[in-house]
Design an enzyme around this catalytic site. Structure first.
Site, mmCIF file in Angstrom:
data_model
loop_
_atom_site.group_PDB
_atom_site.id
_atom_site.type_symbol
_atom_site.label_atom_id
_atom_site.label_comp_id
_atom_site.label_asym_id
_atom_site.label_seq_id
_atom_site.Cartn_x
_atom_site.Cartn_y
_atom_site.Cartn_z
ATOM 1 N N CYS A 406 -4.400 -7.358 10.189
ATOM 2 C CA CYS A 406 -4.266 -9.280 10.283
ATOM 3 C C CYS A 406 -4.776 -10.175 11.112
ATOM 4 O O CYS A 406 -5.743 -10.572 10.942
ATOM 5 C CB CYS A 406 -2.916 -9.370 8.831
ATOM 6 S SG CYS A 406 -3.538 -10.937 8.063
ATOM 7 N N GLY A 519 -10.714 1.540 -8.823
ATOM 8 C CA GLY A 519 -11.064 1.367 -6.950
ATOM 9 C C GLY A 519 -12.578 0.900 -7.283
ATOM 10 O O GLY A 519 -13.454 1.237 -7.977
#
Length: 731
Positions: A406, A519
């Site tokens: 992140c 995906g």
């Protein structure tokens, strides 16, 4: 001779370049394989990736164990920090159990993760202490191996024994009279003075006719005299039949008092060696050629105690493993290149130095034996120089580096200025996208650049991180679609990387009751992964950010510090202990909190991720039109996080997050506290931030503990806010 120290490689953490076409794996990081890791850190091997597999995050140098036991050096001095060493080398470290080997297919079999292909494998998992078919599972028996946990297990056993035998003399038997057994007997008294603080009697028990059976008579006499001087009894030619509470029973029926048994016998082959489908000797060790290759599979090497040269076996001693290092380094490269290998020629003799725990050492060299203090100084010098070779030099603090996880997220300021210009689009962390008669359907998406060298671990973290918004909204994940960027490279390494990545993610989605249903995968400059996660709401309404009420308590489910520790890890400055805490925190599953939150009166919630605790809390306060007071000393933090901040380390996203300080009221003293900076630390797989009454929090805690989740920690209180005041106050 001055040894060069390790320097940081350019590709420190993550996969930034084309995947190498060749793969060397080190199974076990004993003395020989540690040399390979060190040399790889110094100069690398062209177009070759290195993976280290170990049961522990540290490798213990057995030569310094007695000094640690005697209190002469701290425990950290005997450990090679594999986390930092691998980080500095750009090598992958795996600490998961290996269960087998397919040498024909060149694949390593694990208990959980997919098989790992290799081009060349070096096995150096050492040896265990021979049990002689005696049950060693009794709680008062402490085996010297694995050495990484020996001192801890010894301390725990002494604590347990203190409750039973505090008022009488403790009887201790060291079983085994080789170098390790004699050194333990000599150095243990100093350890007991700190950890027992009572009377004790020591004895050495051996089935050999003399102690130090492989040493010359003069050395044996010196050691025996030293033991007698310490009033340490010796039982030679004594074979143990069984271990009973408080006694050792010998083959002739004699009972030797023993409240505590320290098992330090000769070398035996670890069970794993029998599961590798490789030829072994009659003791179970892997048979090798003079080149250190397996006699049956030339792309497998066996070194240190794990291997036995077929025609010229050597004793199981660390000095031989150390000397094998340069030969193995050369032969690994020759095996990769397909050129003739060189032979390892064992030394005929070696210097033996035994620490007697009192500042002296017994030395043996080519038939000569002596005991003196200067020999101990020599031993300390040799051991210290050896360990210094494995101290990596971390990256400079001022060298720029884009963080991963992140930490590679764009800042809140950029998002808030860009999104309104995109048009009439709703932007939610987890958006309601439909409903059935029974539940609402929510969706969220997240992705990041891999923060680890290990794709399997990255997949696990990515799955948990992507599901976090769904969980924070009070829903349960059901389906996921992946988005993966695989670095360019040969098809084989790409396939292996993708397989490990998705297998790791599947493990976590399976645990949440969700499935990967599709995906998209492309090639790119570095490894990136994310998921779109679809979930079902657990209640009639979703948990949202805007429902905080004055008087609510603020609770979090994980400690802070993930971002700064990841930044430290990328710079080779996150210790093995702190790394273990970091990974364990990231892998703590949060989905079970969702059901508890929905059914327990939680008024509002979010997850703590890229913008840090302060950033995400300010979002909640703004949406709810309230303020809050946080108690800084109540905010839990991961071990090593504040030390990293104090050392000037921070995530590359932290400066952007810290712009939110304009909305924070705090004294100068609070702002100078390193814990204050943790409020702006971006969290990958961070915890949940929940608002609820203290009464409801008290009701939920037993359920939290009942399903073995980390207890909720109250860090502050929601307040009403006066016009013009800052919404967040830190005290």
């Amino acid at each position: 001779m001055r040894h060069p120290r390790l320097e940081i490689q350019g590709n420190l953490i993550g996969m930034n370049e084309r995947l190498p076409s060749r793969h060397v794996v080190l199974l076990g990081i004993g003395h020989t394989n540690a040399h390979i890791l060190r040399r790889y850190a110094m100069q690398g091997i062209e177009d070759t990736a290195l993976t280290c597999i170990s049961n522990f995050n540290v490798a213990t140098y057995s030569g310094m164990m007695p000094a640690v036991l005697a209190g002469q050096v701290p425990q950290a001095k005997m450990n090679i920090d594999l986390v930092r060493l691998c980080a500095s080398a750009g090598a992958r470290l795996i600490t998961e159990a290996v269960t087998g080997l397919d040498p024909s297919a060149r694949k390593i079999i694990f208990q959980h993760r997919p098989p790992m292909p290799y081009d060349v494998l070096s096995i150096g998992i050492g040896s265990t202490a021979a049990s002689d078919h005696i049950d060693l599972t009794s709680e008062h028996v402490v085996q010297i191996k694995p050495m990484q946990t020996f001192l801890h297990r010894l301390q725990q056993t002494l604590q347990n024994l203190r409750q039973r035998f505090a008022d009488r003399t403790l009887k201790i038997a060291v079983v085994g009279s080789g170098a390790a057994g004699v050194e333990i007997a000599c150095c243990l008294p100093a350890f007991l003075e700190q950890n027992w603080k009572g009377n004790f009697d020591l004895s050495v028990v051996t089935r050999s006719k003399q102690i130090l059976a492989n040493s010359n008579p003069a050395t044996q006499r010196l050691a025996l005299n030293e033991l007698r001087r310490r009033s340490i009894s010796t039982f030679t030619s004594t074979s143990i039949k069984s271990i009973q509470p408080e006694t050792l029973t010998t083959e002739d029926g004699t009972e030797i008092p023993a409240d505590l048994v320290i098992w330090s016998t000769g070398a035996a082959a670890p069970q794993l060696l029998s599961q590798l489908d490789l030829e072994t000797d009659d003791r179970g060790f892997l048979l090798t050629l003079p080149t250190l290759q397996s006699t049956t599979h030339p792309h497998v090497f066996a070194v240190g105690d794990s291997g036995t040269m077929q025609k010229s076996p050597t004793p199981k001693a660390g000095v031989y493993a150390v000397r094998q290092g340069p030969v193995l380094w050369e032969n690994l490269q020759r095996a990769l290149d397909g050129t003739p290998l060189v032979k390892y020629r064992p030394q005929r003799s070696f210097l033996q130095l035994l620490n007697t725990g009192d500042g002296s050492a017994i030395g043996q060299w080519r038939g000569m034996s002596k005991s003196s203090r200067w020999l101990m100084r020599l031993k300390t010098l040799i051991d210290s120089k050896f360990m210094k070779m494995y101290e990596p030099i971390q990256m400079a603090d001022d060298e720029p580096m884009q963080c991963r996880g992140c930490g590679c997220k764009v800042g809140a300021g950029l998002l808030n200025s860009a999104l309104p210009s995109a048009g009439d689009i709703q932007f939610d962390d987890a958006a309601e996208v439909g409903k059935t008669l029974d539940y609402k359907i929510v969706a969220s998406t997240d992705f990041f650049t891999s923060p680890f060298m290990d794709p399997y671990l990255t997949g696990r973290v990515a799955a948990l991180h992507a599901a976090s918004d769904i969980v924070a909204s009070g829903a349960t994940p059901k389906h996921a679609l992946s988005n993966v960027v695989v670095p360019e490279g040969p098809a084989g390494p790409q396939q292996s990387t993708l397989c490990e990545l998705l297998a790791g993610a599947k493990r976590e989605f399976d645990a949440m009751g969700a499935a990967i249903v599709g995906g998209h995968t492309i090639e790119g400059p570095r490894l990136e992964i994310g998921f779109t996660v679809i979930g079902n709401a657990l209640g009639d309404s979703l948990l949202e950010k805007q429902n905080l009420k004055a008087g609510d308590g603020l609770y979090i489910t994980k400690p802070l510090g993930i971002g700064v520790l990841l930044a430290a890890h990328m710079r080779g400055r996150c210790s093995a202990d702190h790394y273990s805490l970091l990974v364990a925190a990231m892998l703590e599953r949060q989905h079970k909190y969702a059901e508890l939150a929905v059914n327990s009166g939680v008024t509002a919630g979010t997850d703590i991720t890229g913008f840090g605790l302060a950033g995400h809390l300010l979002e909640m306060l703004d949406a709810s039109h309230v303020g809050a007071t946080l108690q800084l000393n109540h905010v839990p933090r991961l071990g090593g996080a504040t030390d990293a901040i104090a050392a000037g380390i921070q995530s590359s996203l932290a400066p952007s997050n810290r712009l939110a300080v304009a909305q924070v009221e705090a004294s100068k003293t609070i702002r100078q506290d390193t814990c204050f900076d943790l409020l702006f630390d971006p969290q990958t797989c961070g915890g949940l931030l929940l608002g609820m009454s203290d009464e409801n929090a008290d009701k939920i805690q037993p359920s939290v503990r009942g399903i073995q989740l980390r207890p909720l920690v109250k860090i502050g209180t929601v307040d009403s806010i006066a016009a013009g005041s800052r919404p967040l106050k830190i005290v």
